[in-house]
Write an enzyme that holds these catalytic residues in place. Structure first.
Site, PDB file in Angstrom:
ATOM      1  N   ALA A 294      -2.884  52.318  27.324  1.00 32.38           N
ATOM      2  CA  ALA A 294      -1.812  52.596  28.464  1.00 32.38           C
ATOM      3  C   ALA A 294      -2.475  53.925  29.058  1.00 32.38           C
ATOM      4  O   ALA A 294      -2.349  54.230  30.103  1.00 32.38           O
ATOM      5  CB  ALA A 294      -0.541  52.561  28.032  1.00 32.38           C
ATOM      6  N   GLU A 295      -2.427  54.939  28.164  1.00 27.57           N
ATOM      7  CA  GLU A 295      -2.679  56.245  28.766  1.00 27.57           C
ATOM      8  C   GLU A 295      -4.152  56.453  29.536  1.00 27.57           C
ATOM      9  O   GLU A 295      -4.199  57.037  30.492  1.00 27.57           O
ATOM     10  CB  GLU A 295      -2.566  57.232  27.582  1.00 27.57           C
ATOM     11  CG  GLU A 295      -3.028  58.759  27.800  1.00 27.57           C
ATOM     12  CD  GLU A 295      -1.837  59.748  27.615  1.00 27.57           C
ATOM     13  OE1 GLU A 295      -2.146  61.021  28.042  1.00 27.57           O
ATOM     14  OE2 GLU A 295      -0.997  59.444  26.899  1.00 27.57           O
TER      15      GLU A 295
END
Length: 170
Positions: free
Chosen positions: A71-72
């Site tokens: 996600a990051e």
């Protein structure tokens, strides 16, 4: 859209092994797990990962920290492109783990901006497990808040140019 590619198994294997691959340059930790970017633009970033022992917890399902790393990573790449190739830094990550992805599953990640301001961006990231025999099922959903315009250290001043080259080829 700046780029999209279809991946053949031989291409995936060569990208995982190649330290000059887009994945290695854009996000070495994701590269080390076998993540492969499919689409890169200011409005969408996507890619795939096969769940291997390297990214599993002891019960042979995708580790939640790996979901957070994906996600990051994808949100940061998208925010960097959307900000005009400025350096970005994650300042908040919220993730909901909805169902497991088991060893051997393919996980598809897609991200898009919710808000793309000058200094702060918020990106939504969804991870889906996919199998040939079933429809995709949502594994996790995340919100990543990023600060744009972090100073670039002298020893990596060429990083934005490297990213631009990758995006233009993909």
């Amino acid at each position: 859209m700046i780029g999209k590619r279809k991946l053949l198994p031989s291409l995936v294997k060569s990208l995982i092994m190649d330290p000059k691959s887009p994945e290695f340059i854009l996000d070495p930790p994701l590269h080390s797990l076998g993540f492969v970017f499919e689409e890169l633009s200011a409005t969408r970033v996507s890619g795939r990962l096969t769940v291997t022992d390297k990214c599993c917890q002891p019960f042979k399902v995708l580790h939640g920290g790996v979901s957070a790393l994906i996600a990051e990573g994808v949100a940061s790449v998208g925010a960097g492109i959307a900000s005009g190739y400025k350096r970005v830094a994650g300042i908040h990550l919220s993730i909901h783990h909805l169902r497991p992805a088991a060893l051997g599953d393919s996980v598809f990640a897609e991200s898009f901006p919710v808000s793309a301001g000058k200094n702060i961006q918020v990106w939504e990231v969804r991870l889906w497990k996919t199998k040939k025999t079933e429809n995709k099922k949502l594994v996790s959903t995340s919100r990543v808040t990023l600060f744009c315009g972090v100073p670039i250290p002298d020893h990596v001043k060429d990083a934005p140019d490297q990213v631009k080259k990758i995006v233009s080829k993909l």
